[in-house]
Design an enzyme around this catalytic site. Structure first.
Site, short mmCIF file in Angstrom:
data_model
loop_
_atom_site.label_atom_id
_atom_site.label_comp_id
_atom_site.label_asym_id
_atom_site.label_seq_id
_atom_site.Cartn_x
_atom_site.Cartn_y
_atom_site.Cartn_z
N HIS A 363 0.74 -1.50 -0.01
CA HIS A 363 0.01 0.04 -0.04
C HIS A 363 0.91 1.17 0.20
CE1 HIS A 363 -4.13 -1.76 0.80
NE2 HIS A 363 -3.23 -2.74 1.50
N LYS A 546 -8.54 13.72 4.83
CA LYS A 546 -7.38 12.81 4.92
C LYS A 546 -6.44 12.62 6.09
CE LYS A 546 -6.37 14.07 0.62
NZ LYS A 546 -6.30 12.81 -0.16
N ARG A 547 -5.59 11.60 6.29
CA ARG A 547 -4.37 11.87 7.25
C ARG A 547 -3.79 12.92 7.16
NH1 ARG A 547 -4.30 7.87 11.80
NH2 ARG A 547 -2.05 8.74 12.08
N LYS A 552 1.04 14.42 1.42
CA LYS A 552 -0.29 14.71 1.00
C LYS A 552 -0.42 16.26 0.73
CE LYS A 552 -2.38 10.94 3.39
NZ LYS A 552 -2.99 9.85 2.45
N THR A 654 -8.45 6.70 -1.67
CA THR A 654 -9.92 5.97 -1.68
C THR A 654 -10.63 7.26 -1.53
OG1 THR A 654 -9.65 5.23 0.38
CG2 THR A 654 -9.33 3.63 -1.39
N LYS A 658 -14.58 8.32 -3.17
CA LYS A 658 -15.72 8.58 -2.64
C LYS A 658 -16.17 10.03 -2.91
CE LYS A 658 -13.78 5.93 1.08
NZ LYS A 658 -13.17 5.90 2.35
#
Ligand code: C3B
Length: 808
Positions: A363, A546-547, A552, A654, A658
């Protein structure tokens, strides 16, 4: 056959009146109370049990059908599951949502209040844990015989609170009131060993003399399929001291703490979820957790195998064990140990069985997230497993030497043991060597795995490498999360078959040009904003959920916000597109850089809020404690989805799926599954910006200097200076300095392209009809991202399993 009839049980009714009767009876017999004196907690537990009873019946039939079929099973091993709340889902899947609410009202109960007590078990960190839950949902929906195995952490992922804008973590004692969804199965408990040493007997057989014994107690939760009678389970292990762990003599001597020392020590194994996401923590307790999960689960898998089979060579035909990242990789040496030491199989046969049984999903691409364990610690905790890993390594490296004669460096890189700077066991290498299939989670990710991170292995075994692009449960992330949009879609498509066949959303394309459909689509989005509690429903809702991770790049979004702030300050009279920027997410407690970003966001939000010249146009909100429940409220309200990681760093994502499914337009880099989303929804309906992976890699290799971008771009300089000068309550200098002096993830290099793309977003937003059209097309073209498709890909390409239909 109805098993209940066979057992002389009356079938459970499907009317509201019968449901009401069952509620009353459960309240009386299982809670020992009546409707007059019941607390809301009593009512909630009773409702949960009454719903659960309907699924239990299907579960019994499923177990019977699976037993009869003796099929090939999927066993999904994962250290994390983010299942989300169970009540609403289980009401939907059992077809009791309507009658349950009628029955509650009949009894004078407030359904919203009662349902409000349902608790989300936060047994995971982020994407990886939620993916596990979505795959279980899809496996059950597709009638695939499967069991998920995990750990029943007493404390799940911490509760995030803010104090003066900084993240403060609180423990999440999620089941202190009990958990009505859980079935304890004490009979199936397992014994797990740690520490000790190995000995060889007269016949040369090795045995492990352990130094600590711990019990694993399982319980399971139901995993119903949607639109089918299949109900699978997720089995979670909890650590317990063995009987001898309580020291009665010490207790009698008044040494109360010492008396329970050993038991407490044992129970610590499942006490708390490690709150790290994508960074390796390297602690002994974590290795213990991993072995605990693996040891209990494998013994359970073997117990189940033996119910119908005797011959070990049948094992891989009946069993596929999917490793969710490297966390459960100890299953490979553990199965070797069970087969060789305990079952007496010879090494080669055992190794053939093991390799055929396992598959591994990777992952990540972040090197710091690839788990390794120090050899001395490993040896102390799992002495026999280290020996086995050494033997596997010997055989494996011989194979490498034969394939690449003289390539010493390759052997060093591929070894299961890292030698320099210290000796460590490389779990990813072990996972690749001990499995029949390895997959990445999006096309780009799988390509990069094979060409960079796991390149040596892909060169040795090209056929072993697969891609299976992630997917999400349409049940949870549109049907349940967004009921009004779901109704509109069903109306538009003339039925609700799309929920289990998401490609049917393509039928919405025709409606994208229908003006009245568009205005209803818009009305739903606005209502979802109101439901979330956002002020102005006309404001563009821009979400980054998100985290918190530097890769990110929440800090890039922040620079954009500060730039908007400066533009409005400089020209206060102008008309600006009103935006509400919503952040949500947690940072690992020890990840200081990420926590600084959180603190700075809250400071910027406060400064903007206090500025009447800016606040009519720009609002920054940051609700605490992002989890599945909060996500399900935010996603349906979003107009713009921020997927802005540095290219080559986000394995898949993911949340991006969504949000697109719920009609948000993406602003994103060519990273992870963004690429596939853009391919599907169309380049016109996606705001692309930034360096791609080759360009980002080249820039880093050629000596990137963030400061050059700062020097060149006045808007960027202004934004960074305001942080460095402490304009936001004096918060965030660490963030500014790290960006200016280092900028590991090329934030400044992508700033201009990002801000320009955001200007295009503003322009697009002003054409309401066009925007709505794009929103509808995003939904219409997101069918590919159903977890049902993901599971079908696993089933066809890796698992080679077939569905088993559960008869009535
Ligand atoms: C995540 C990755 O960061 C995401 O890109 C990916 O979509 C999901 O896994 C699911 O595949 N991930 C995670 O949440 N935790 C890790 N330890 C590693 C990856």
């Amino acid at each position: 056959m109805d098993v209940r009839n066979g057992m002389g049980l009356r079938p459970l009714g499907t009317s509201a009146a019968e449901f009401e009767q069952d509620l009353l009876s459960n309240l009386y017999y299982r809670r020992g109370t009546t409707v007059e004196s019941a607390s809301t907690q009593d009512a909630y537990e009773t409702l949960a049990l009454t719903v659960r009873d309907r699924l239990a019946e299907r579960r019994v039939r499923t177990a019977a059908a699976h037993y009869a079929a003796n099929p090939r099973w999927v066993y999904y091993l994962s250290a994390e599951y983010l299942l989300g709340k169970q009540l609403e889902q289980n009401m939907l899947y059992s077809g009791t949502d309507r009658i349950a609410r009628i029955a509650m009202k009949q009894l004078g109960l407030d359904p919203d209040e009662v349902e409000g007590l349902d608790v989300e078990p936060g047994l995971g960190n982020g994407g990886l844990g939620r993916l596990a839950a979505c795959l279980l949902d899809a496996m059950a929906t597709l009638d695939i015989p499967a069991v998920g195995y995990g750990i029943r952490y007493d404390l799940g992922i911490f509760k995030q609170t803010f104090k003066n804008g900084a993240q403060v973590e609180k423990p999440d004692d999620w089941s202190y009131q009990g958990n009505p969804w859980e079935f304890p199965a004490p009979d199936d408990r397992q014994t797990v060993f740690f520490y000790g040493h190995t000995e060889r007997d007269a016949n040369g057989k090795t045995c492990w003399i352990p130094g600590e014994v711990v019990l694993g107690e399982p319980s399971h939760m139901l995993v119903p399929g949607h639109g089918t009678d299949t109900v699978n389970i997720v089995r979670l292990w909890r650590a317990r001291g063995s009987e001898s762990s309580f020291d009665l003599s010490r207790f009698s001597a008044g040494q109360y703490a010492e008396a329970v020392d050993e038991a407490v020590h044992a129970e610590n194994i499942s006490k708390v979820l490690y709150p790290d996401d994508s960074t390796e923590s390297g602690r002994e307790l974590r290795l213990k957790q991993q072995y605990f999960l693996v040891s209990c689960s494998l013994r359970d898998i073997i117990r189940r195998f033996r119910l119908r089979n005797t011959d070990w060579s049948e094992f891989p035909k009946k069993t596929v064990i999917q490793l969710n990242d490297t966390h459960p990789t100890l299953a490979i040496p553990e199965l070797m140990r069970l087969l060789v030491d305990e079952e007496g199989l010879n090494w080669d046969l055992a190794w053939t069985i093991v390799r055929q049984t396992f598959a591994y999903t990777c992952h990540t691409l972040l090197p710091e997230a690839l788990e390794t364990w120090s050899v001395p610690m490993f040896e102390r905790l799992l002495p026999r497993h280290l020996e086995i890993i050494y033997t596997i390594n010997e055989h494996f490296l011989a194979e490498v030497r034969e394939a690449f004669p003289g390539d010493v460096d390759r052997v060093r890189r591929m070894s299961l043991i890292q030698e320099e700077p210290d000796r460590r066991v490389r779990m990813a290498n072990l996972a690749v060597v001990g499995t029949q299939a390895v997959n990445g989670v999006a096309e780009l990710h799988s390509e990069l795995l094979a060409s960079t991170t796991l390149r040596d292995f892909a060169e040795l075994w090209p056929a072993k490498f697969h891609n299976v692009t992630n997917g999400i449960s349409p049940r949870r992330f549109i049907k349940i999360a967004n009921p009004t949009l779901s109704s509109l879609i069903s109306e538009g498509l003339g039925g609700d078959e799309w929920i289990n066949d998401l490609d049917r959303l393509a039928g919405l394309e025709a409606l994208a040009d229908d003006e009245s459909f568009r205005s209803r689509w818009r009305a739903v989005k606005q209502a979802n904003k109101v439901r979330l509690g956002l002020g102005d429903p006309e404001s563009l809702t821009d979400v980054m959920i998100k985290r918190f991770h530097e890769y990110k790049r929440q800090q890039l979004k922040l620079l954009h916000i500060i730039t908007m702030y400066h533009r409005i300050k400089a020209n206060p009279g102008q008309a600006y597109v009103p935006r509400t920027v919503l952040f949500a997410g947690k940072a690992a407690p020890a990840y200081h850089a990420a926590k600084h970003v959180i603190r700075l966001i809250n400071a910027v939000a406060a400064v903007i809020d206090a500025d009447p010249a800016v606040s009519p146009y720009l609002k920054v909100v940051f609700p605490p404690n992002y989890n599945v429940t909060l996500g399900s409220l935010i996603i349906p309200a979003a107009d713009l989805s921020e997927q802005i990681s540095m290219a080559g760093k986000e394995a898949s994502g993911t949340g991006n799926m969504k949000l697109a499914l719920n009609g948000a337009l993406t602003i994103g880099t060519l990273d992870g599954a963004n690429i596939e989303i853009r391919d599907k929804v169309g380049a016109d309906n996606f705001f692309l910006f930034g360096l791609d992976t080759p360009a980002a890699t080249a820039l880093k290799n050629n000596g990137y200097r963030a400061r050059d971008h700062y020097d060149r771009d006045p808007e960027l300089r202004h934004a960074l200076d305001s942080i460095l000068d402490g304009k936001f309550l004096g918060i965030g200098r660490e963030v500014g300095e790290s960006l200016l002096n280092w900028d590991e993830y090329l934030t400044l290099a992508d700033y201009r392209s990002y801000v320009d793309a955001q200007d295009q977003v503003d322009a697009a937003w002003q054409d309401t009809d066009q925007w709505t059209r794009k929103s509808i097309l995003n939904t219409a073209r997101s069918g590919f991202f159903s977890a049902d498709r993901t599971v079908r890909d696993y089933a066809a390409g890796i698992w080679h399993v077939n569905p088993v239909k559960v008869g009535r």
